[in-house]
Design an enzyme around this catalytic site. Structure first.
Site, PDB file in Angstrom:
ATOM      1  N   SER A  77       0.820  -1.219   0.000  1.00 45.12           N
ATOM      2  CA  SER A  77       0.000   0.000   0.000  1.00 45.12           C
ATOM      3  C   SER A  77       0.853   1.269   0.000  1.00 45.12           C
ATOM      4  CB  SER A  77      -0.913   0.012   1.228  1.00 45.12           C
ATOM      5  OG  SER A  77      -1.573   1.262   1.298  1.00 45.12           O
ATOM      6  N   LYS A 121     -13.633  -3.993   2.875  1.00 42.73           N
ATOM      7  CA  LYS A 121     -14.481  -2.797   2.783  1.00 42.73           C
ATOM      8  C   LYS A 121     -15.932  -3.057   3.184  1.00 42.73           C
ATOM      9  CE  LYS A 121     -11.763  -0.176  -0.557  1.00 42.73           C
ATOM     10  NZ  LYS A 121     -11.745   0.557  -1.816  1.00 42.73           N
ATOM     11  N   GLY A 174     -18.152  -4.720  -9.910  1.00 47.64           N
ATOM     12  CA  GLY A 174     -17.796  -5.175  -8.568  1.00 47.64           C
ATOM     13  C   GLY A 174     -17.822  -4.017  -7.578  1.00 47.64           C
TER      14      GLY A 174
END
Ligand code: ATR
Length: 277
Positions: free
Chosen positions: A18, A69, A133
């Protein structure tokens, strides 16, 4: 933790790759905010205990990435209207009364990158978004708020695109279709929201989808142009962008939610671009 500094982190699995720690550390330096921002790995079944532990140890806010999420959405005890509709949360903020507030900033990130960073107007333009998605669901409301002429979602699995369009039909002119229904159709803005680029893959698209002067946008980013970006260039898109700006813009919106200060994104996009490998 021995330190008193407010802690923030991105939580995911995997998470080592990340760029969020670098982005937020640059934001903090730039705005003079004292905080620490790290990457936290959560095991698959350990999302809730990892978050709880973080908030018990000076944690003030989290960014949430794949695959958590939706779990973060459930974890939040209060949500913004846009997160409520998206069904996913990429930002958590611990409020003083113990409420865990959930928001989603991906859509704002995409729209700011298109309009402000790249000068691409959305109002009255035709938009094709490929994929159906979570990544696409997270940006639909923000795109429709800009009042495009229409927004077509096209997906390999047709019924998911149709369902998604139905879920957002109150917010604007939106429809869903399969990838094999795109022949003879042209668009001003084509956005790749599939995960195909992660595998260096390309959704099968007709080579006629770009209007004159059209813009192509891959929500993914990499050091080198993605397969979709190369294909777009070869097939008539006038401007082609990757999703690095979106990443930095969604981070800036999270930062603003947590700290009430808006960082400048331009220099941070440039910095991260230069260190991409
Ligand atoms: P994300 O959270 O990143 O959106 P997701 O919910 O798994 O991930 O959705 C991935 C999207 O990319 C889906 O729309 C998927 O199409 P299907 O619904 O048909 O599975 C799409 N996708 C992934 N690889 C693809 C490929 N090689 N070609 C076309 N579409 C692809």
């Amino acid at each position: 933790m021995t330190t008193e500094v407010d802690r923030y982190a991105v939580i995911g699995n995997p998470v080592a790759h990340s760029k969020s720690p670098q982005i937020h550390t640059l934001f903090a330096e730039q705005t003079g905010q004292k905080l620490a921002y790290t990457a936290e790995l959560a095991e698959t079944e350990q999302f809730a205990p990892t978050v709880k532990n973080f908030f018990q140890h000076n944690g003030r806010g989290l960014n949430i990435t794949v695959p958590f999420k939706e779990e973060a959405w459930s974890y939040a005890t209060q949500r913004s209207a846009r997160a409520q509709r998206a069904g996913a949360v990429n930002t958590l903020k611990l409020l003083p009364d113990g409420v865990v507030y959930g928001d989603t900033t991906d859509g704002v990130g995409l729209v700011r990158d298109l309009i402000q960073n790249h000068g691409i107007p959305i109002k009255d333009r035709s938009i094709l978004i490929i994929g159906a998605g979570g990544a696409v669901r997270g940006v639909l409301e923000a795109l429709l708020e800009q009042r495009p002429a229409y927004l077509l979602i096209s997906n390999r699995t047709r019924h998911k695109a149709v369902q998604l369009a139905e879920d957002f039909s109150e917010l604007g002119n939106i429809a869903g279709c399969g990838l094999d229904e795109l022949n003879q159709r042209q668009f001003d803005i084509v956005i790749n929201g599939t995960s195909a680029s992660l595998q260096g893959d390309l959704p099968p698209l007709p080579d006629t989808i770009f209007n004159q002067g059209a813009c192509s946008y891959d929500m993914m980013y990499a050091a080198q142009p993605t397969a979709f970006m190369q294909w777009s260039r070869d097939n008539g898109a006038q401007q082609v962008f990757d999703g690095l700006g979106m990443l930095v813009e969604q981070a800036a919106e999270s930062f603003y939610l947590w700290r009430g200060v808006r960082p400048m994104t331009g220099p941070v996009i440039e910095h991260i671009r230069n260190i991409l490998t």
